[in-house]
Motif scaffolding. Sequence first.
Motif, PDB file in Angstrom:
ATOM      1  N   PRO B 122       0.805  -1.121   0.130  1.00 12.75           N
ATOM      2  CA  PRO B 122      -0.084   0.031   0.081  1.00 12.75           C
ATOM      3  C   PRO B 122       0.745   1.422  -0.246  1.00 12.75           C
ATOM      4  O   PRO B 122       1.849   1.048   0.333  1.00 12.75           O
ATOM      5  N   TRP B 123      -0.098   2.371  -0.368  1.00 13.11           N
ATOM      6  CA  TRP B 123       0.936   3.526  -0.405  1.00 13.11           C
ATOM      7  C   TRP B 123       1.528   3.852   0.916  1.00 13.11           C
ATOM      8  O   TRP B 123       2.516   4.654   0.996  1.00 13.11           O
ATOM      9  N   SER B 124       0.792   3.710   2.009  1.00 17.14           N
ATOM     10  CA  SER B 124       1.116   3.986   3.226  1.00 17.14           C
ATOM     11  C   SER B 124       2.687   3.666   3.552  1.00 17.14           C
ATOM     12  O   SER B 124       3.538   4.388   4.364  1.00 17.14           O
ATOM     13  N   THR B 125       3.150   2.588   2.977  1.00 20.11           N
ATOM     14  CA  THR B 125       4.380   2.040   3.204  1.00 20.11           C
ATOM     15  C   THR B 125       5.479   2.871   2.485  1.00 20.11           C
ATOM     16  O   THR B 125       6.437   3.151   2.856  1.00 20.11           O
ATOM     17  N   LYS B 126       4.950   3.429   1.188  1.00 17.15           N
ATOM     18  CA  LYS B 126       5.967   4.132   0.363  1.00 17.15           C
ATOM     19  C   LYS B 126       6.183   5.499   1.038  1.00 17.15           C
ATOM     20  O   LYS B 126       6.983   6.243   0.938  1.00 17.15           O
ATOM     21  N   ARG B 127       5.118   5.927   1.678  1.00 19.84           N
ATOM     22  CA  ARG B 127       4.786   7.294   2.344  1.00 19.84           C
ATOM     23  C   ARG B 127       6.168   7.940   2.920  1.00 19.84           C
ATOM     24  O   ARG B 127       6.866   8.730   2.575  1.00 19.84           O
ATOM     25  N   GLY B 128       6.319   7.020   3.878  1.00 15.05           N
ATOM     26  CA  GLY B 128       7.585   7.322   4.954  1.00 15.05           C
ATOM     27  C   GLY B 128       8.860   7.282   4.197  1.00 15.05           C
ATOM     28  O   GLY B 128       9.638   8.207   4.229  1.00 15.05           O
ATOM     29  N   GLU B 129       8.993   6.344   3.346  1.00 16.21           N
ATOM     30  CA  GLU B 129      10.253   6.080   2.672  1.00 16.21           C
ATOM     31  C   GLU B 129      10.652   7.428   1.645  1.00 16.21           C
ATOM     32  O   GLU B 129      11.595   7.674   1.853  1.00 16.21           O
ATOM     33  N   ILE B 130       9.544   7.977   1.172  1.00 18.48           N
ATOM     34  CA  ILE B 130       9.682   9.144   0.289  1.00 18.48           C
ATOM     35  C   ILE B 130      10.232  10.310   1.123  1.00 18.48           C
ATOM     36  O   ILE B 130      10.921  11.168   1.023  1.00 18.48           O
ATOM     37  N   LEU B 131       9.446  10.365   2.087  1.00 21.24           N
ATOM     38  CA  LEU B 131       9.526  11.491   2.959  1.00 21.24           C
ATOM     39  C   LEU B 131      11.044  11.488   3.471  1.00 21.24           C
ATOM     40  O   LEU B 131      11.660  12.356   3.523  1.00 21.24           O
ATOM     41  N   ALA B 132      11.568  10.335   3.913  1.00 24.33           N
ATOM     42  CA  ALA B 132      12.845  10.211   4.241  1.00 24.33           C
ATOM     43  C   ALA B 132      13.923  10.510   3.244  1.00 24.33           C
ATOM     44  O   ALA B 132      15.056  10.953   3.442  1.00 24.33           O
ATOM     45  N   ARG B 133      13.581  10.124   2.103  1.00 21.87           N
ATOM     46  CA  ARG B 133      14.756  10.088   1.101  1.00 21.87           C
ATOM     47  C   ARG B 133      14.869  11.518   0.268  1.00 21.87           C
ATOM     48  O   ARG B 133      16.018  11.813   0.046  1.00 21.87           O
ATOM     49  N   PHE B 134      13.587  12.294   0.212  1.00 25.14           N
ATOM     50  CA  PHE B 134      13.813  13.440  -0.709  1.00 25.14           C
ATOM     51  C   PHE B 134      13.586  14.620   0.350  1.00 25.14           C
ATOM     52  O   PHE B 134      12.620  15.008   0.697  1.00 25.14           O
ATOM     53  N   THR B 135      14.838  14.939   0.780  1.00 26.54           N
ATOM     54  CA  THR B 135      14.823  16.044   1.617  1.00 26.54           C
ATOM     55  C   THR B 135      15.541  17.024   0.995  1.00 26.54           C
ATOM     56  O   THR B 135      16.266  17.025  -0.143  1.00 26.54           O
ATOM     57  N   THR B 136      15.576  18.472   1.754  1.00 24.13           N
ATOM     58  CA  THR B 136      16.381  19.586   1.268  1.00 24.13           C
ATOM     59  C   THR B 136      16.856  20.203   2.303  1.00 24.13           C
ATOM     60  O   THR B 136      16.096  20.281   3.265  1.00 24.13           O
ATOM     61  N   THR B 137      17.628  21.087   2.280  1.00 24.21           N
ATOM     62  CA  THR B 137      18.224  22.083   3.223  1.00 24.21           C
ATOM     63  C   THR B 137      17.915  23.565   2.749  1.00 24.21           C
ATOM     64  O   THR B 137      17.995  24.320   3.561  1.00 24.21           O
ATOM     65  N   GLU B 138      17.371  23.359   1.411  1.00 30.27           N
ATOM     66  CA  GLU B 138      17.274  24.709   0.860  1.00 30.27           C
ATOM     67  C   GLU B 138      15.946  25.397   1.469  1.00 30.27           C
ATOM     68  O   GLU B 138      14.984  24.494   2.072  1.00 30.27           O
ATOM     69  N   LYS B 139      15.674  26.642   1.518  1.00 28.80           N
ATOM     70  CA  LYS B 139      14.460  27.348   1.828  1.00 28.80           C
ATOM     71  C   LYS B 139      13.201  27.354   0.836  1.00 28.80           C
ATOM     72  O   LYS B 139      13.330  27.392  -0.181  1.00 28.80           O
ATOM     73  N   LEU B 140      11.898  26.750   1.539  1.00 22.42           N
ATOM     74  CA  LEU B 140      11.037  26.588   0.920  1.00 22.42           C
ATOM     75  C   LEU B 140      10.001  27.909   0.924  1.00 22.42           C
ATOM     76  O   LEU B 140      10.337  28.413   1.951  1.00 22.42           O
ATOM     77  N   SER B 141       9.148  27.961   0.060  1.00 24.35           N
ATOM     78  CA  SER B 141       8.085  29.132   0.178  1.00 24.35           C
ATOM     79  C   SER B 141       6.527  28.270  -0.163  1.00 24.35           C
ATOM     80  O   SER B 141       6.593  27.455  -0.871  1.00 24.35           O
ATOM     81  N   ILE B 142       5.789  29.095   0.676  1.00 29.11           N
ATOM     82  CA  ILE B 142       4.336  28.452   0.382  1.00 29.11           C
ATOM     83  C   ILE B 142       3.507  29.703  -0.113  1.00 29.11           C
ATOM     84  O   ILE B 142       3.723  30.691   0.453  1.00 29.11           O
ATOM     85  N   ASN B 143       3.002  29.681  -1.256  1.00 25.84           N
ATOM     86  CA  ASN B 143       2.093  30.858  -1.861  1.00 25.84           C
ATOM     87  C   ASN B 143       0.688  30.576  -1.814  1.00 25.84           C
ATOM     88  O   ASN B 143       0.510  29.806  -2.600  1.00 25.84           O
ATOM     89  N   LEU B 144       0.096  30.988  -0.818  1.00 24.57           N
ATOM     90  CA  LEU B 144      -1.297  30.920  -0.955  1.00 24.57           C
ATOM     91  C   LEU B 144      -2.142  32.281  -1.210  1.00 24.57           C
ATOM     92  O   LEU B 144      -2.122  33.224  -0.425  1.00 24.57           O
ATOM     93  N   CYS B 145      -2.832  32.045  -2.199  1.00 23.48           N
ATOM     94  CA  CYS B 145      -3.674  33.304  -2.585  1.00 23.48           C
ATOM     95  C   CYS B 145      -5.103  32.725  -2.783  1.00 23.48           C
ATOM     96  O   CYS B 145      -5.537  32.202  -3.772  1.00 23.48           O
ATOM     97  N   MET B 146      -5.797  33.155  -1.510  1.00 20.74           N
ATOM     98  CA  MET B 146      -7.117  32.268  -1.460  1.00 20.74           C
ATOM     99  C   MET B 146      -8.027  32.923  -2.594  1.00 20.74           C
ATOM    100  O   MET B 146      -9.217  32.131  -2.756  1.00 20.74           O
ATOM    101  N   GLY B 147      -7.878  34.114  -3.291  1.00 20.91           N
ATOM    102  CA  GLY B 147      -9.181  34.433  -3.942  1.00 20.91           C
ATOM    103  C   GLY B 147      -8.756  34.409  -5.457  1.00 20.91           C
ATOM    104  O   GLY B 147      -9.446  35.184  -6.150  1.00 20.91           O
ATOM    105  N   SER B 148      -7.655  34.099  -5.854  1.00 17.89           N
ATOM    106  CA  SER B 148      -7.241  34.186  -7.246  1.00 17.89           C
ATOM    107  C   SER B 148      -7.961  33.542  -8.477  1.00 17.89           C
ATOM    108  O   SER B 148      -7.724  33.915  -9.522  1.00 17.89           O
ATOM    109  N   ASP B 149      -8.611  32.478  -7.836  1.00 21.21           N
ATOM    110  CA  ASP B 149      -9.242  31.809  -9.028  1.00 21.21           C
ATOM    111  C   ASP B 149     -10.666  32.354  -9.451  1.00 21.21           C
ATOM    112  O   ASP B 149     -11.585  32.083  -8.838  1.00 21.21           O
ATOM    113  N   ARG B 150     -10.498  33.447 -10.220  1.00 22.73           N
ATOM    114  CA  ARG B 150     -11.521  33.990 -10.459  1.00 22.73           C
ATOM    115  C   ARG B 150     -12.658  33.648 -11.087  1.00 22.73           C
ATOM    116  O   ARG B 150     -13.763  34.024 -11.063  1.00 22.73           O
TER     117      ARG B 150
END
Lengths: 297, 970
Positions: B122-150
């Motif tokens: 099942p996916w649940s077993t893959k989940r943790g594996e992926i999270l552990a494998r693909f990591t980064t030390t770079e800075k991330l950003s989240i861009n949420l614009c709640m109303g832009s989908d006009r």
Amino acid sequence: MSVTLDIKLKRANKVYHEGETVAGVVTLCCKEPLQHNGIALSMDGIVNLQLSSKSVGVFEAFYNSVKPIPLISSSIEVAKAGKIPGGKTEIPFEFPLISKGNKVLYETYHGVFVNIQYTLRCDLKRPLLAKDLSRSCEFIVHSQPQKSKIVPTPVKFSITPETLQNVRERSQLPRFLIRGHLDATSCVISQPLTGEVQVDKSDVPIKSIELQLVRVETCGCAEGYARDATEIQNIQIAEGDVGHGMPIPVHMVFPRLFTCPTLETTNFKVEFEINVVVILQDDHLITENFPLKLCRV
Amino acid sequence: MKKKMASVQWRSRGRNYEAELQRCHPEGLPVEFGDYHPLKPIMVTDTKTRRGARKGSTSSSSSSSSSAPVDPLSSMLDGTDPLSMFAATETSAAASHSSSVGDLGRKRRVKEEEALGADFEPWSTKRGEILARFTTTEKLSINLCMGSDRGKAPNPGSSAVSEKVRTRLEELDDLEEGSHRELLNLSQQDYANRIEELNQSLKEAWSSDQKVKALKIVIQCSKLLSDTSVIQFYPSKFVLITDILDTFGRLVYDRIWTMCSDPRPLPDSFTVEDVNDTAKETCLNWFFKIASIRELLPRLYVEAAILKCNRFLSKSGIQETLPRLTAMIRGMGDPLVAAYARAYLCRVGMEVAPHLKESLNANIFDLLTTFRQISGDSVQKQLHLQKVEVPAYLMLYSPAINWILQCVAYRAPEPLLTEMMERCKMMANNALLLNSIMRAFRPEFVATRATDFIGMIKDCDESGFPKHLLYGSLGRSLACADPPESERLTILNEAWKVITKVRNPQDYMNCAEIWVEFTCRHFAKREVNTVLADIIKHMTPDRAFEEAYPQLQSVITKILMYFHDFSVLFSMERFLPFLDMFQKDSVRVEVCKSIMEVFIKHQLELTRDPVILNAMLHICKTMHDSVNALTLEDEKRSLALLIIGFIRMVSFGRDFEQQLSFCVEARSTFCNLEPVLVQLIHTVNQLAMETRMVMKGNHSRKTAAFVRACAAYCFITIPSLSSIFSRLHLYLLSGQVALANQCLSQADAFLKAAVSVLPEVPRSISVEGKLRSSESFLLDFINNFLATLLVVPDHPEHGVLYLVRGLLNMVQDYTWEDNSDAKVRVYISALPLLAAMSQETYLYSIHKVDSNETLYGGDPKFLSEINKLCETLIGQILDHLKTLTRDEQSMRRQSALAFSLFGVLLAHGDLKNNKLSQLSINLWNLSHKHGHCETRVSIRTLESIRHQAQRPDMAHLSDTIQRLALQSRT
């Protein structure tokens, strides 16, 4: 003392056709017995026309001519003056949906300059010192299916720099070839618009491909009219530098209420168009326009 | 001992042990050992227990460390121990309880996953594996614009818009204001937290009936998936965000489900007809709403998330939607984003309709066609901008492709898989695809075509995807399924040819580690040795092994999994040099421990193989040498147990001398681990006893010298132990062994040493971390010691009863605890010994050793010595009794002591003697004087005396009995 008044239709989707009966219940909720001077229920169908601000100056002469057009209007008495016991009371009603005379019941449509709307309104008259209560509820009318059978005829298109109109400097245009087809331009409103677009070649990568659904509303009469095209919705079907030579599906569901079968009357017109918009990464905007004919089967 | 005027006269009662023995066991009933053991689970009867007990029980205490060999207690309770069994049932009960209370949805979900079959990972077993494998030390950003989908909210502008719509629109406007947030400079953890917050706010919005807000959150989240900045984090981002989508899909489904559950819940296999109109309308609304989402990616993801809801609307809904969504993904320009979108669609598809295979296949074929985009300008430009290497970029695809292929390959017919292979060949053996095929397809499928795959790997273009990864994937399949026998060697050769050319040590090691398993599985010593040699060759330069300890360790584990014959294992030339690569102490010890554990588990026969012994000594020495002042007690104990396990497996058969010299060597090697020394002493003592057995008790000159050497070994080893009781017990034991082997002077020396150590016994010792009085232990030991002394003949150069006197002197001088009767108790228990010594024939004796009975032959002088000694002891005891009058507590003690002395007199004293008889009566009275005697005991004592008095030679007791009064009757 609080009273709530509500109208509930039998059909969950509130959709009715001409000749059918709109049935439902009026519900009254009050804690104590309620004295009233009669409960009335009225049904109204109306076309509201409005002129866009840019048209107002030009057509001032017949400004007044855009009056609302009533389609249906009737009322019945649900209950005579009397007393309603405390608690929840449900009063069932039935209303035949039949137009007066030879008027056609147009399909419900919420637009910008044209609005076709049907409402049920319940009024509860109360004795002195108490406000009358009223409640209205929109229901939706779908026009009768068209008799004539529609044979879908695919429309092919091919866009290159050469096919474009309205180009300022044709020489600066990047080379591209975008082909595709719409499965039909006469569409059944309850079914999605379908087709395919395929980027065969493009010097500049694609940024986005979008489908723009446009309503074209015309108000007026023989003396003059206002015609306005506005966007209903815009659906992106491709994002980024899509692979070349791969057909990308065109798929758009016609939104309810905001679309109706193409309508042409003496006083107003409601038509629809679709634009296939291709935006290149250097912000060139390429549009191909297709008039649509919507119908209900 | 201080001489004192004897106030009593001692005469020992003459005994006829033979006759007494016969009287005691008239029928000679054998005692049966029942099967019942209170700690054993009822049903388990396993013969394994015997072995476990042999391994585990040593003279030292059992270990609490998990790495130690089988613990005798737990091996007794074979299977699960009752406590953890309870715990397990409890948690499962709790789980079932909570699920029954909790949402129905989860339960249903579990059911559906089961429908997929347990063989689908099942996916649940893959989940943790992926999270552990693909990591980064770079800075991330989240861009949420709640109303832009006009496009979502059609323009208002008409007064005729119904009230409901208007309020809805206003609500949207509210959200729009200030809801455009851009979060920058997030660390990976921050990012995950934010996403989790969004997940929470989604649930909150849902439960507070803000469905529009919930939808907005989901749309915004899925929009994040089109952002490929910090691309190496993308797979993890996908995992985090699809979690939210899953939540949303579940919420919507459950809500519509509950709308239909009136009056009774829908059955799991409901059809469209069972769904009421309101529910249908709500469901339809969701789909219309989603269809009007402006952007492609959110529209796709959100519709996929509620794919299952199609069940409410029509029978064929899912069947029609899946292909449409699949085709829709073609619009995604970024191949990575598209690949993951496909993975999500396949995942949802597998969950909802595992039988719909066509769209899965369509997905993979579409995916294949997008492969050329990877080398396109857009992607390359992006990689250049983000400074990501192509191989690293390609690796980002693998979770998605692996998953899709897994879905495709799940219970897929052979022809399909073959077709996939053909396709791969057609795509010029695209390495990325090939890799995923090998990962996702059944290992058996891959294994039977291993040669084909090797050919395909060879034909792969080298660009981008490194071949060692391909071989790694192939190796993984071959580790669990067997290729045809005839091809195995070729496969290994082909693979290793490539692996050995990998230059980067880390890459090399990752790949080699996988192939070691294949090698061990199918080949013998020679090939494994070659592989080890190659690994050593690669990992030694620049001390590359320092970076690869986990992989190297896993190599050892795999070898140990397949090679249980340690003579073969250690005859591999390269095995020990391989071990030498573990130069970090902690890792080295870990490895040694794992080897030892396997050894103890699988070496069932005693061994004298010099190869094994040398290697094992080397390994044990490594473990031993890791012990330092900072080593924890537990760790020491587990190491000691492992070493002991080894020592117990060493046997040179009849070559006792070699065994002894092995013990000598072992002693010098393992001098820091006391339990090991204890074991060595036991081993040597056992050796001496085996020698005796072989010689049937009659030592030749040579064997006599040998057993004396054994005794000498013990004698010089014991003093190095720090635990005083180990020393005492071992002295006594070794003394007994020496005595049994007719080494009189050695036995004397052991016992003397024991006596001389006695004063050093501290008054309290620590037992399992708690400080406890040593008194009871000491008393036990002394009683044991006394019993041995009966057969120890007096030393000709020392006085009569030299050892007994020595012991009693030590007892007198020992600083006992205040207010303790221990000393007197020793005196009381010495009396029976002395009485036994004065018999004509002793109760027991040692073969070929003359005890005092023969030495003195009942010499009256000897007997009077004994009597004098007894009298002194009794005097001392009586003196002590006199002092116990102060308070209630001491009266009680007085009574108890008096009674036990009475018992001794009765059993061992000659009560025909009037004085003794009088003394015993006085003691009886004394013990009953204050009413501290248990009446029941008194009555039974009287009964027993009466019984004895019936015998002719004991008739005098009837007089005595007349004068013994029960307190209660007076």
